[in-house]
Design a protein around this motif. Structure first.
Motif, PDB file in Angstrom:
ATOM      1  N   ASN A 151      15.006  40.762  36.416  1.00  0.00           N
ATOM      2  CA  ASN A 151      16.087  41.561  35.834  1.00  0.00           C
ATOM      3  C   ASN A 151      16.106  41.478  34.314  1.00  0.00           C
ATOM      4  N   LEU A 152      15.702  40.347  33.759  1.00  0.00           N
ATOM      5  CA  LEU A 152      15.735  40.152  32.310  1.00  0.00           C
ATOM      6  C   LEU A 152      14.446  40.574  31.627  1.00  0.00           C
ATOM      7  N   ASN A 153      13.393  40.724  32.389  1.00  0.00           N
ATOM      8  CA  ASN A 153      12.067  40.921  31.809  1.00  0.00           C
ATOM      9  C   ASN A 153      11.895  42.296  31.180  1.00  0.00           C
ATOM     10  N   ASN A 154      11.275  42.322  29.991  1.00  0.00           N
ATOM     11  CA  ASN A 154      10.749  43.554  29.396  1.00  0.00           C
ATOM     12  C   ASN A 154       9.657  43.143  28.408  1.00  0.00           C
ATOM     13  N   ALA A 155       9.078  44.112  27.727  1.00  0.00           N
ATOM     14  CA  ALA A 155       7.918  43.831  26.883  1.00  0.00           C
ATOM     15  C   ALA A 155       8.229  42.883  25.728  1.00  0.00           C
ATOM     16  N   ASP A 156       9.510  42.819  25.319  1.00  0.00           N
ATOM     17  CA  ASP A 156       9.885  41.992  24.174  1.00  0.00           C
ATOM     18  C   ASP A 156      10.400  40.615  24.569  1.00  0.00           C
ATOM     19  N   VAL A 157      10.482  40.335  25.869  1.00  0.00           N
ATOM     20  CA  VAL A 157      11.136  39.107  26.336  1.00  0.00           C
ATOM     21  C   VAL A 157      10.126  38.066  26.794  1.00  0.00           C
ATOM     22  N   MET A 158      10.382  36.830  26.420  1.00  0.00           N
ATOM     23  CA  MET A 158       9.700  35.683  26.980  1.00  0.00           C
ATOM     24  C   MET A 158      10.774  34.650  27.331  1.00  0.00           C
ATOM     25  N   PHE A 159      10.375  33.537  27.908  1.00  0.00           N
ATOM     26  CA  PHE A 159      11.333  32.554  28.388  1.00  0.00           C
ATOM     27  C   PHE A 159      10.918  31.163  27.925  1.00  0.00           C
ATOM     28  N   MET A 160      11.885  30.234  27.963  1.00  0.00           N
ATOM     29  CA  MET A 160      11.557  28.831  27.688  1.00  0.00           C
ATOM     30  C   MET A 160      12.360  27.933  28.609  1.00  0.00           C
ATOM     31  N   ALA A 161      11.735  26.828  29.005  1.00  0.00           N
ATOM     32  CA  ALA A 161      12.384  25.798  29.812  1.00  0.00           C
ATOM     33  C   ALA A 161      12.375  24.505  29.013  1.00  0.00           C
ATOM     34  N   VAL A 162      13.536  23.869  28.892  1.00  0.00           N
ATOM     35  CA  VAL A 162      13.647  22.633  28.122  1.00  0.00           C
ATOM     36  C   VAL A 162      13.084  21.486  28.951  1.00  0.00           C
ATOM     37  N   THR A 163      12.064  20.817  28.414  1.00  0.00           N
ATOM     38  CA  THR A 163      11.342  19.792  29.172  1.00  0.00           C
ATOM     39  C   THR A 163      11.489  18.389  28.598  1.00  0.00           C
ATOM     40  N   SER A 164      12.058  18.260  27.401  1.00  0.00           N
ATOM     41  CA  SER A 164      12.198  16.946  26.779  1.00  0.00           C
ATOM     42  C   SER A 164      13.380  16.960  25.829  1.00  0.00           C
ATOM     43  N   VAL A 165      14.198  15.894  25.861  1.00  0.00           N
ATOM     44  CA  VAL A 165      15.328  15.755  24.949  1.00  0.00           C
ATOM     45  C   VAL A 165      15.333  14.331  24.398  1.00  0.00           C
ATOM     46  N   VAL A 166      15.449  14.229  23.076  1.00  0.00           N
ATOM     47  CA  VAL A 166      15.617  12.923  22.429  1.00  0.00           C
ATOM     48  C   VAL A 166      17.108  12.655  22.273  1.00  0.00           C
ATOM     49  N   LEU A 167      17.545  11.485  22.737  1.00  0.00           N
ATOM     50  CA  LEU A 167      18.951  11.087  22.672  1.00  0.00           C
ATOM     51  C   LEU A 167      19.132  10.034  21.578  1.00  0.00           C
ATOM     52  N   ALA A 168      20.304  10.018  20.964  1.00  0.00           N
ATOM     53  CA  ALA A 168      20.594   8.998  19.955  1.00  0.00           C
ATOM     54  C   ALA A 168      22.101   8.860  19.806  1.00  0.00           C
ATOM     55  N   ASP A 169      22.520   7.697  19.304  1.00  0.00           N
ATOM     56  CA  ASP A 169      23.940   7.479  19.034  1.00  0.00           C
ATOM     57  C   ASP A 169      24.354   8.068  17.690  1.00  0.00           C
ATOM     58  N   SER A 170      23.402   8.212  16.769  1.00  0.00           N
ATOM     59  CA  SER A 170      23.692   8.857  15.490  1.00  0.00           C
ATOM     60  C   SER A 170      22.407   9.352  14.867  1.00  0.00           C
ATOM     61  N   LEU A 171      22.563  10.331  13.977  1.00  0.00           N
ATOM     62  CA  LEU A 171      21.433  10.925  13.267  1.00  0.00           C
ATOM     63  C   LEU A 171      21.871  11.128  11.831  1.00  0.00           C
ATOM     64  N   ALA A 172      21.247  10.436  10.896  1.00  0.00           N
ATOM     65  CA  ALA A 172      21.678  10.477   9.501  1.00  0.00           C
ATOM     66  C   ALA A 172      20.519  10.804   8.582  1.00  0.00           C
ATOM     67  N   LEU A 173      20.833  11.506   7.497  1.00  0.00           N
ATOM     68  CA  LEU A 173      19.845  11.822   6.472  1.00  0.00           C
ATOM     69  C   LEU A 173      19.912  10.761   5.387  1.00  0.00           C
ATOM     70  N   GLN A 174      18.779  10.177   5.037  1.00  0.00           N
ATOM     71  CA  GLN A 174      18.721   9.159   3.996  1.00  0.00           C
ATOM     72  C   GLN A 174      17.686   9.554   2.962  1.00  0.00           C
ATOM     73  N   THR A 175      17.912   9.119   1.726  1.00  0.00           N
ATOM     74  CA  THR A 175      16.945   9.365   0.658  1.00  0.00           C
ATOM     75  C   THR A 175      16.336   8.047   0.239  1.00  0.00           C
ATOM     76  N   GLN A 176      15.031   7.934   0.410  1.00  0.00           N
ATOM     77  CA  GLN A 176      14.336   6.715   0.012  1.00  0.00           C
ATOM     78  C   GLN A 176      14.167   6.669  -1.507  1.00  0.00           C
ATOM     79  N   ASN A 177      13.864   5.477  -2.009  1.00  0.00           N
ATOM     80  CA  ASN A 177      13.646   5.263  -3.446  1.00  0.00           C
ATOM     81  C   ASN A 177      14.870   5.624  -4.271  1.00  0.00           C
ATOM     82  N   SER A 178      16.050   5.392  -3.685  1.00  0.00           N
ATOM     83  CA  SER A 178      17.282   5.619  -4.435  1.00  0.00           C
ATOM     84  C   SER A 178      18.210   4.435  -4.202  1.00  0.00           C
ATOM     85  N   ASP A 179      19.092   4.178  -5.184  1.00  0.00           N
ATOM     86  CA  ASP A 179      20.080   3.126  -5.028  1.00  0.00           C
ATOM     87  C   ASP A 179      21.237   3.659  -4.200  1.00  0.00           C
ATOM     88  N   SER A 180      21.771   2.837  -3.317  1.00  0.00           N
ATOM     89  CA  SER A 180      22.904   3.251  -2.493  1.00  0.00           C
ATOM     90  C   SER A 180      23.852   2.067  -2.370  1.00  0.00           C
TER      91      SER A 180
END
Length: 249
Positions: A151-180
């Motif tokens: 029903n969803l298929n046409n020439a412009d459509v493709m599909f994806m199935a999620v096969t892997s998920v990384v879990l974490a308690d937090s995700l933070a951006l850090q800058t190396q070589n800087s004072d904090s």
């Protein structure tokens, strides 16, 4: 458990711009962060889970959730948990300082380059849940959902199935070589200037609850209406510019 995207915004102060010190404010923001890809997969801004299936309209650049196929413990493997993991961020940043002088514009560019070169993503208590046999999963949904794909298929459509998920308690951006020395404040030195960066959020994204999905990987496939079979799509896929609908999750 979910993650919520935020723009990465810094307040920037620059000393010794002239003989008289002055304060300069500006912003550094992330570009295309919703489609940021790490070695562990795409940033999970769509709150995907292993077993989720989506359709992708390549003409309209739209991704829509279709269904979730439940997987049991025998279908998945869980990689060993470690205390923390640091990976190269490789995030495209844009610096915008208030002053318009050529010297300040050049400084903005150098800020972008230094942050992009030295920024890392730190995951606290990460683990990964992944399907043992993704193509066995495709065979299952091929049998159970042939009419849905048809029903969803046409020439412009493709599909994806999620096969892997990384879990974490937090995700933070850090800058190396800087004072904090103060929470939320990082100090960089560029061309004799001392630049203090203050973020309005401690993390690149909010992680609500323990073991939130922060990255995901998928297999992509098309549907052949003649044979009613799913055919794996082996080319790399880029989500930049796509809008994702997750309201049915």
């Amino acid at each position: 458990m979910k993650i919520t995207l935020k723009s990465l915004i810094f307040i920037i102060s620059v000393g010794s711009l002239s003989s008289c010190s002055r304060m300069l404010t500006g912003t550094v923001s992330c570009k295309d962060i919703a489609t940021y890809t790490s070695p562990y997969g795409l940033l999970n801004s769509i709150q995907a889970n292993v077993g989720d299936v989506y359709y992708i309209n390549q003409k309209d650049k739209f991704v829509g959730y279709i269904f979730h196929e439940k997987v049991d413990s025998s279908d998945v493997t869980i990689d060993s948990e470690v205390n923390s993991l640091v990976i190269a961020a490789d995030i495209d940043l844009s610096a915008d300082l208030d002053a318009e002088t050529p010297k300040i514009k050049l400084l903005s560019t150098k800020i972008e380059q230094q942050l992009e070169r030295n920024s890392k993503l730190k995951l606290i208590k990460p683990s990964r849940v992944r399907l043992k046999n993704p193509y066995k999963f495709l065979n299952r949904i091929e049998s159970n959902y042939a009419s849905t794909f048809g029903n969803l298929n046409n020439a412009d459509v493709m599909f994806m199935a999620v096969t892997s998920v990384v879990l974490a308690d937090s995700l933070a951006l850090q800058t190396q070589n800087s004072d904090s020395t103060t929470t939320g404040i990082q100090t960089l030195k560029i061309d004799g200037f001392t630049i203090k960066l203050t973020s309005n959020c401690d993390a690149l994204i909010d992680v609500e609850g323990n073991k939130a999905g922060v990255f995901f990987k998928s297999v992509f496939f098309t549907y052949d209406p003649q044979t009613k079979r799913l055919a794996p799509y082996t080319q790399l896929f880029d989500f930049k510019g796509y809008h994702v609908n997750t309201v049915n999750q």
